[in-house]
Motif scaffolding. Structure first.
Motif, PDB file in Angstrom:
ATOM      1  N   VAL A  17       2.301 -72.624 -35.219  1.00  0.00           N
ATOM      2  CA  VAL A  17       3.318 -73.623 -35.517  1.00  0.00           C
ATOM      3  C   VAL A  17       4.123 -73.170 -36.727  1.00  0.00           C
ATOM      4  O   VAL A  17       3.552 -72.902 -37.798  1.00  0.00           O
ATOM      5  N   ILE A  18       5.420 -73.045 -36.534  1.00  0.00           N
ATOM      6  CA  ILE A  18       6.325 -72.760 -37.647  1.00  0.00           C
ATOM      7  C   ILE A  18       6.864 -74.083 -38.147  1.00  0.00           C
ATOM      8  O   ILE A  18       7.468 -74.845 -37.372  1.00  0.00           O
ATOM      9  N   VAL A  75      -0.462 -71.830 -39.121  1.00  0.00           N
ATOM     10  CA  VAL A  75       0.719 -72.582 -39.530  1.00  0.00           C
ATOM     11  C   VAL A  75       1.523 -71.714 -40.489  1.00  0.00           C
ATOM     12  O   VAL A  75       0.995 -71.246 -41.513  1.00  0.00           O
ATOM     13  N   ILE A  76       2.800 -71.494 -40.154  1.00  0.00           N
ATOM     14  CA  ILE A  76       3.680 -70.700 -41.013  1.00  0.00           C
ATOM     15  C   ILE A  76       4.694 -71.647 -41.650  1.00  0.00           C
ATOM     16  O   ILE A  76       5.472 -72.307 -40.952  1.00  0.00           O
ATOM     17  N   GLY A 109       0.398 -69.425 -43.639  1.00  0.00           N
ATOM     18  CA  GLY A 109       1.228 -68.332 -44.134  1.00  0.00           C
ATOM     19  C   GLY A 109       2.600 -68.834 -44.537  1.00  0.00           C
ATOM     20  O   GLY A 109       3.005 -69.954 -44.207  1.00  0.00           O
ATOM     21  N   VAL A 110       3.304 -68.011 -45.288  1.00  0.00           N
ATOM     22  CA  VAL A 110       4.723 -68.225 -45.546  1.00  0.00           C
ATOM     23  C   VAL A 110       5.442 -66.933 -45.197  1.00  0.00           C
ATOM     24  O   VAL A 110       4.907 -65.839 -45.398  1.00  0.00           O
ATOM     25  N   GLN A 111       6.642 -67.071 -44.637  1.00  0.00           N
ATOM     26  CA  GLN A 111       7.501 -65.914 -44.409  1.00  0.00           C
ATOM     27  C   GLN A 111       8.675 -66.049 -45.363  1.00  0.00           C
ATOM     28  O   GLN A 111       9.440 -67.004 -45.283  1.00  0.00           O
ATOM     29  N   THR A 112       8.802 -65.094 -46.287  1.00  0.00           N
ATOM     30  CA  THR A 112       9.750 -65.206 -47.385  1.00  0.00           C
ATOM     31  C   THR A 112      10.601 -63.959 -47.529  1.00  0.00           C
ATOM     32  O   THR A 112      10.198 -62.857 -47.124  1.00  0.00           O
TER      33      THR A 112
END
Length: 388
Positions: A17-18, A75-76, A109-112
């Motif tokens: 899930v984003i 979960v992102i 997670g985080v996408q940065t």
């Protein structure tokens, strides 16, 4: 109930899930599918996800996990740029941990873009066991030509500083890896070596989101510029005595050997990813925004609808039924089980929808055939060495 369910087919529950916790971004990357492509719905959505929508998201995630007795969920926390939330990002991760840690193996997670990743933010993420994925597009010159601030300034040096922080011993467990969007005008060997120098646990090469209506940039008259780029990068990786994981190359090898892929870029494994927007909309994979306005929409809302409801959306079904979703040309192709038609997003053609080959069809054939030849030769070589 859809006809497919009536015939006995069952969807795969949502596993990834984003969550769009922040809708705005501090960069103006030239190829961004959210801000630079067809769907501009971000304009009409809250900049920051309101508390009621965040709580509804957490509640629906817990409900979905319990209903399907799921062993794991990823979960992102995404954007825009999620680090614009500052310390509140840690609070959101804490809410997820409180609700779901006892229910499943929860991966957050985080996408940065990495620009805002400093020691204080890193401490928040480390405290809540949040993995950090960072976008880097190769060498300083190549990165700074694409990933720029709103004032047009390059960001490579600030991203490199963030990656140095992630490589420190106390943060290493939080280092998720690097995402690199391929540009056929760049040097693939220099790109690989630059990314390799950041000592990532994982690299993922992403083809630019494009389709038959909006084809990818072609720098010259070569038939397969992206395939050629990937071949050179593969050879550099394959010759590396201590290579990092590269998801795309690993998936091709596993699929050629009869296994299953792990991403939507390639293969026929059912996609189990949805997006929750800042206004509560439950959507399909976000990259569909590069096709046409509303391409990712499902009409569902996390405040009133369950995650199970999205599994009956035609677009989600198409990304779960494998060979049955492919058009005639792909269905008869000898590499269909490896290629899988390519990324669903890249198949779009106006008037024909998504039942088309990928706009990168020739490029994918080039890299798949090359990797097949490489591993076939190596297996034959090893076989010759085995005593009779």
């Amino acid at each position: 109930m859809t006809p497919l369910r009536g015939a006995g087919w069952r969807p795969v529950p949502v596993r990834d899930v984003i969550v769009k916790v922040h809708q705005r971004c501090n960069l103006a990357c030239t190829y961004c599918y959210v801000y630079q492509h067809e769907d501009q719905s971000w304009h009409d959505r809250p900049a920051v996800m309101p508390a009621e929508i965040w709580q509804a998201t957490v509640d629906k995630l817990r409900q979905h996990v319990r209903q399907h007795r799921m062993p794991a969920l990823r979960v992102i926390l995404h954007g825009g740029e999620p680090l614009l939330l500052g310390a509140r990002l840690g609070e959101l991760a804490s809410d997820l941990r409180t609700a779901l840690d006892a229910e499943c193996d929860l991966q957050i997670g985080v996408q940065t873009n990495g620009v805002l990743l400093g020691a204080k933010m890193m401490a928040h993420l480390r405290a809540h066991r949040v993995k950090v994925g960072v976008s880097v597009d190769g060498t300083k010159a190549d990165h700074d030509a694409q990933r720029v601030t709103h004032a047009g300034r390059g960001t490579f040096d600030r991203v490199a500083t963030a990656l140095d922080l992630l490589r420190q011993e106390e943060n290493r467990a939080n280092y998720g890896g690097l995402l690199c969007t391929v540009s056929a005008t760049t040097d693939p060997v220099a790109t690989y070596r630059t990314l390799r120098a950041f000592d990532p646990p994982l690299i993922n090469f992403l083809l630019p989101h494009a389709n038959w209506e909006h084809p990818p940039p072609r720098p010259d008259d070569r038939a397969t510029p992206y395939g050629d780029w990937l071949v050179e990068a593969f050879e550099c990786w394959y010759a590396d005595p201590e290579p990092p994981r590269i998801q795309f190359f690993e998936d091709v090898i596993v699929l050629l050997l009869g296994g299953k892929g792990t991403s939507e870029q390639i293969g026929l494994s059912p996609a189990a990813l949805v997006v929750v927007e800042t206004d509560g909309a439950i959507e399909q994979v976000d990259a569909l925004k590069s096709a046409y306005p509303g391409a990712a929409a499902t009409g569902l809302d996390i405040r009133r609808d369950s995650l199970d409801a999205v599994l009956d959306d035609p677009g989600v079904i198409a990304r779960q039924i494998g060979l049955a979703a492919l058009g005639d040309e792909c269905s008869s192709c000898p590499i269909r089980r490896v290629c899988g038609g390519g990324h669903y997003v890249h198949r779009y053609r106006a008037g024909a929808g998504f039942r088309n080959p990928s706009v990168y069809c020739a490029d994918l054939t080039r890299i798949i055939d090359h990797i097949r030849g490489r591993i076939t030769a190596d297996i034959a070589h090893l076989t010759r060495k085995v005593p009779a």
